[in-house]
Design a protein around this motif. Structure first.
Motif, PDB file in Angstrom:
ATOM      1  N   SER A 236       0.845  -0.849  -0.035  1.00  0.00           N
ATOM      2  CA  SER A 236      -0.237  -0.006   0.044  1.00  0.00           C
ATOM      3  C   SER A 236       0.578   1.286   0.209  1.00  0.00           C
ATOM      4  O   SER A 236       0.485   2.506  -0.669  1.00  0.00           O
ATOM      5  CB  SER A 236      -1.338  -0.388   1.519  1.00  0.00           C
ATOM      6  OG  SER A 236      -1.544   0.691   0.920  1.00  0.00           O
TER       7      SER A 236
ATOM      8  N   ARG B  24       0.892   4.561  -2.507  1.00  0.00           N
ATOM      9  CA  ARG B  24       0.353   5.709  -2.746  1.00  0.00           C
ATOM     10  C   ARG B  24       1.420   6.500  -3.002  1.00  0.00           C
ATOM     11  O   ARG B  24       1.549   7.391  -3.897  1.00  0.00           O
ATOM     12  CB  ARG B  24       0.603   5.865  -1.229  1.00  0.00           C
ATOM     13  CG  ARG B  24      -0.703   5.501  -0.475  1.00  0.00           C
ATOM     14  CD  ARG B  24      -1.158   5.705   0.425  1.00  0.00           C
ATOM     15  NE  ARG B  24      -0.225   5.546   1.955  1.00  0.00           N
ATOM     16  CZ  ARG B  24       0.125   4.138   2.180  1.00  0.00           C
ATOM     17  NH1 ARG B  24      -1.732   3.207   1.865  1.00  0.00           N
ATOM     18  NH2 ARG B  24       0.409   3.942   3.490  1.00  0.00           N
ATOM     19  N   GLU B  25       3.194   5.780  -2.238  1.00  0.00           N
ATOM     20  CA  GLU B  25       4.402   6.862  -2.846  1.00  0.00           C
ATOM     21  C   GLU B  25       4.190   7.217  -4.871  1.00  0.00           C
ATOM     22  O   GLU B  25       4.588   8.135  -4.693  1.00  0.00           O
ATOM     23  CB  GLU B  25       5.152   6.097  -2.683  1.00  0.00           C
ATOM     24  CG  GLU B  25       6.706   6.457  -2.223  1.00  0.00           C
ATOM     25  CD  GLU B  25       8.181   6.045  -2.288  1.00  0.00           C
ATOM     26  OE1 GLU B  25       8.536   5.402  -3.185  1.00  0.00           O
ATOM     27  OE2 GLU B  25       8.059   5.589  -0.950  1.00  0.00           O
TER      28      GLU B  25
ATOM     29  N   VAL C  83      -4.977   6.171  -5.151  1.00  0.00           N
ATOM     30  CA  VAL C  83      -4.835   6.628  -4.493  1.00  0.00           C
ATOM     31  C   VAL C  83      -6.643   5.557  -4.503  1.00  0.00           C
ATOM     32  O   VAL C  83      -6.513   4.093  -5.051  1.00  0.00           O
ATOM     33  CB  VAL C  83      -5.994   7.977  -4.701  1.00  0.00           C
ATOM     34  CG1 VAL C  83      -5.293   8.737  -4.584  1.00  0.00           C
ATOM     35  CG2 VAL C  83      -6.851   8.030  -6.495  1.00  0.00           C
TER      36      VAL C  83
ATOM     37  N   ALA D  91      -6.112  -0.006  -7.318  1.00  0.00           N
ATOM     38  CA  ALA D  91      -5.594   1.173  -6.829  1.00  0.00           C
ATOM     39  C   ALA D  91      -6.130   1.665  -8.068  1.00  0.00           C
ATOM     40  O   ALA D  91      -6.099   1.854  -9.587  1.00  0.00           O
ATOM     41  CB  ALA D  91      -4.129   1.363  -6.531  1.00  0.00           C
TER      42      ALA D  91
END
Length: 150
Positions: free
Chosen positions: A114, A118-119, A123, A144
């Motif tokens: 996750s 995200r990096e 989202v 994602a």
């Protein structure tokens, strides 16, 4: 729909069995979006655990998606209870073997995968665990989304 794999042999086997598919040799470390364009959905099955540079992979995955596009990523599940269970029954060494040529070099719990996604800019990240009961799942699937236009 197209398929990309770094294995010349793998592409040849797949093309022999499915000659109608568009399959190409390529790597997550290349600028695949420049060569093949962007897609509404990108599926990556059992890849991320084999990579030396997972951040580059995540950036490539992100770049391959159209705005609001969806990435689906599967990888073996690794969580505390599963790892503990493997240790208790004496299977941890065999599972994490260093003797498997081209085998798994990264092991992903949900929190770490996750964070990687995200990096990279993803989202709405969610996970499903598959195979066995959730705490001992064989694999996990991350879903994602690349943000859409502002």
């Amino acid at each position: 729909m197209i398929g990309i794999d770094p294995s010349t042999e793998g592409i040849a086997q797949a093309q022999a069995r499915y000659p109608h598919l568009a399959l190409y040799e390529g790597s997550a470390y290349e600028d695949l979006a420049e060569h093949y364009g962007r897609f509404p959905v990108v599926t990556s099955l059992e890849v991320v655990e084999h990579l030396y540079a997972p951040r580059r992979y995540a950036a490539t995955l992100f770049d391959l998606l159209e705005p609001s596009g969806t990435a689906i990523v599967s990888t073996p599940y690794h969580g505390y209870w599963k790892n503990l269970a493997m240790a208790l029954i004496g299977k941890l060494d065999a599972h994490f073997t260093a003797l498997w040529d081209h085998g798994h070099i990264k092991f992903w719990p949900i929190r770490t995968l996750s964070a990687l996604l995200r990096e990279a800019g993803f989202v709405d990240i969610r996970f499903e665990r598959v195979g066995r009961i959730p705490a001992l799942a064989k694999s996990m699937i991350a879903i994602a989304r690349r943000p859409g236009y502002a």
